[in-house]
Design a protein around this motif. Sequence first.
Motif, PDB file in Angstrom:
ATOM      1  N   ASN A   1      -1.568   3.193  12.884  1.00  0.00           N
ATOM      2  CA  ASN A   1      -0.145   3.359  13.095  1.00  0.00           C
ATOM      3  C   ASN A   1       0.099   4.861  13.045  1.00  0.00           C
ATOM      4  O   ASN A   1      -0.137   5.466  11.998  1.00  0.00           O
ATOM      5  CB  ASN A   1       0.644   2.656  11.985  1.00  0.00           C
TER       6      ASN A   1
ATOM      7  N   THR B   1      -3.788  -3.885   1.758  1.00  0.00           N
ATOM      8  CA  THR B   1      -2.492  -4.576   1.679  1.00  0.00           C
ATOM      9  C   THR B   1      -2.611  -5.986   2.230  1.00  0.00           C
ATOM     10  O   THR B   1      -3.461  -6.254   3.083  1.00  0.00           O
ATOM     11  CB  THR B   1      -1.415  -3.798   2.477  1.00  0.00           C
TER      12      THR B   1
ATOM     13  N   ASP C   1      -6.522   4.496   4.588  1.00  0.00           N
ATOM     14  CA  ASP C   1      -5.439   3.512   4.673  1.00  0.00           C
ATOM     15  C   ASP C   1      -5.897   2.411   5.623  1.00  0.00           C
ATOM     16  O   ASP C   1      -5.964   2.602   6.837  1.00  0.00           O
ATOM     17  CB  ASP C   1      -4.173   4.217   5.177  1.00  0.00           C
TER      18      ASP C   1
ATOM     19  N   ARG D   1       5.234  -7.928  -1.335  1.00  0.00           N
ATOM     20  CA  ARG D   1       4.974  -6.530  -1.697  1.00  0.00           C
ATOM     21  C   ARG D   1       3.721  -6.411  -2.566  1.00  0.00           C
ATOM     22  O   ARG D   1       3.777  -5.887  -3.684  1.00  0.00           O
ATOM     23  CB  ARG D   1       6.180  -5.870  -2.414  1.00  0.00           C
TER      24      ARG D   1
ATOM     25  N   SER E   1       0.196  -7.167   3.527  1.00  0.00           N
ATOM     26  CA  SER E   1       1.427  -7.196   4.326  1.00  0.00           C
ATOM     27  C   SER E   1       1.200  -7.623   5.767  1.00  0.00           C
ATOM     28  O   SER E   1       2.051  -8.275   6.364  1.00  0.00           O
ATOM     29  CB  SER E   1       2.085  -5.811   4.327  1.00  0.00           C
ATOM     30  N   LYS E   2       0.095  -7.209   6.362  1.00  0.00           N
ATOM     31  CA  LYS E   2      -0.090  -7.491   7.785  1.00  0.00           C
ATOM     32  C   LYS E   2      -0.845  -8.796   8.009  1.00  0.00           C
ATOM     33  O   LYS E   2      -0.944  -9.258   9.137  1.00  0.00           O
ATOM     34  CB  LYS E   2      -0.857  -6.342   8.468  1.00  0.00           C
TER      35      LYS E   2
ATOM     36  N   TYR F   1      -4.341  -2.093   8.712  1.00  0.00           N
ATOM     37  CA  TYR F   1      -4.488  -2.996   9.865  1.00  0.00           C
ATOM     38  C   TYR F   1      -5.920  -3.492  10.052  1.00  0.00           C
ATOM     39  O   TYR F   1      -6.216  -4.161  11.039  1.00  0.00           O
ATOM     40  CB  TYR F   1      -4.010  -2.286  11.151  1.00  0.00           C
TER      41      TYR F   1
ATOM     42  N   SER G   1       0.834  -1.197   0.000  1.00  0.00           N
ATOM     43  CA  SER G   1       0.000   0.000   0.000  1.00  0.00           C
ATOM     44  C   SER G   1       0.875   1.256   0.000  1.00  0.00           C
ATOM     45  O   SER G   1       0.427   2.338  -0.369  1.00  0.00           O
ATOM     46  CB  SER G   1      -0.972   0.006   1.176  1.00  0.00           C
TER      47      SER G   1
HETATM   48  C1  LIG Z   1      -0.537   2.647   8.219  1.00  0.00           C
HETATM   49  C2  LIG Z   1       0.317   1.962   7.217  1.00  0.00           C
HETATM   50  N1  LIG Z   1       0.025   2.124   5.919  1.00  0.00           N
HETATM   51  C3  LIG Z   1       0.757   1.545   4.959  1.00  0.00           C
HETATM   52  C4  LIG Z   1       1.857   0.777   5.271  1.00  0.00           C
HETATM   53  C5  LIG Z   1       2.659   0.192   4.144  1.00  0.00           C
HETATM   54  O1  LIG Z   1       2.560  -1.183   4.107  1.00  0.00           O
HETATM   55  P1  LIG Z   1       2.773  -2.022   2.789  1.00  0.00           P
HETATM   56  O2  LIG Z   1       3.423  -1.157   1.771  1.00  0.00           O
HETATM   57  O3  LIG Z   1       3.633  -3.161   3.198  1.00  0.00           O
HETATM   58  O4  LIG Z   1       1.412  -2.444   2.354  1.00  0.00           O
HETATM   59  C6  LIG Z   1       2.212   0.579   6.613  1.00  0.00           C
HETATM   60  C7  LIG Z   1       3.402  -0.213   6.966  1.00  0.00           C
HETATM   61  O5  LIG Z   1       3.835  -0.303   8.071  1.00  0.00           O
HETATM   62  C8  LIG Z   1       1.419   1.194   7.609  1.00  0.00           C
HETATM   63  O6  LIG Z   1       1.697   1.074   8.909  1.00  0.00           O
END
Ligand SMILES: Cc1ncc(COP(=O)(O)O)c(C=O)c1O
Length: 419
Positions: free
Chosen positions: A193, A258, A221, A268, A260-261, A224, A117
């Motif tokens: 975050n 995303t 965004d 990616r 990612s989490k 999470y 993201s």
């Molecule tokens: C709030 C938030 N947005 C976006 C991201 C970016 O994550 P990614 O590029 O891995 O999807 C992070 C990564 O820590 C995040 O904490």
Amino acid sequence: MTDTFSKMPSANTELWEPRYAARAARMQASEIRELLKLLDQPDIISFAGGIPDPALFPVEAVSKAYLDVLSDKVQASRVLQYSISEGDPALRAWIVDHMASRGVACAAGNILITNGSQQGLEFLGRLLLSPKDTALVEAPTYLGALQAFSSNEPRYDTLHLGQTNRTPDSYRRAAMDAGGEVKFAYVVPDFSNPSGETLPLDGRHDLLALAMDLDIPIIEDAAYAALRYDGVDLAPLQALDIASVGSINASRVIYCGTFSKTLTPGLRIGWICASEQLIARLILIKQASDLNSAAINQAVLLRLAETLYEEQVSKARIHYRAKRDAMLAALAAYMPDSVTWTQPEGGLFVWVTLPPDINTSALLKRAVSQARVAFVPGHAFFTDGTGTNTMRLSFSLPDIASITQGVQRLSELIRNDPT
Ligand SMILES: Cc1ncc(COP(=O)(O)O)c(C=O)c1O
């Protein structure tokens, strides 16, 4: 070729600094990423890194998915080739279903696959911000978003919701005085975050009303959003907006998702879900930027999503809930009364506020050298220079015993702080 370079001084900074475009001045090293490099020592209990716990990575499934994809000749030549910029249609179809489960009715044309993201945020900054324009951000906000936006030379204004003396006109006037317009509001509505906080339903409606009044998009965004440990899921801003305007193509909300989490940040893969018109422009940026996200990673991610998304999310919730509980219990047991903290219902972070005279950047040095514990000073997450007495604690990486011990050590340090 004998001219400019030969006349230049040899020190690296002097050689290159004068040559950079004006926008490069806004590209600063992230305090956090610089700090993380120093924390590799085994006896430090680190609450600094906000990254997922590798204990949760589905290593075998990832390895099998790569093998499966590559052992089929037709698939192999497809995934080792260039691919379309908008992303793998099958992966986008999976995301369309996922968005539907979050209350967002959309189609493949509303989805762009991005490299995490983070790339989505960077593209949106590039598309929407001209120099001197204003971006509304929370205080504190995600540092990576500020990094993504800042090379476009914007001005930041703090987004206030609920009880506030800021009116839409005051945002508009301040933006005009700075020589631009308010271009968007950026929020992390679920388990943010760095704060760990969640924007309640009435706050979501307030934000949508403000955005409508200012006639600006909202960047939602949702990094999470899947990691909820208690309480009930809240509708994404995008779902609420669609309920009022009728369709995603009429919505002002741009959703950044995303894997990612939930699955792994290593592939990616993230996505933007938004109106088709906006996606069409973003596809051009994707083309110019990197042509496409790695087809092989998209194919592997799709297999993981199809076979174990729900299972991984359930595992992650159980795993992180226990760690969050340990951190909140330790904070309650050991911190002095003068210290307060958030009660996150999900995500990876607790946000701690110390008495105003304690500077957490200075405290960090003592924390690492004396207490062997690390955190991220909160100051970097503010755009207005405040937050010097705050800190972000992440509970994602240390085990439960270390969480308890680390909070105890940190609490003792704060109790005995000389300032
Ligand atoms: C709030 C938030 N947005 C976006 C991201 C970016 O994550 P990614 O590029 O891995 O999807 C992070 C990564 O820590 C995040 O904490």
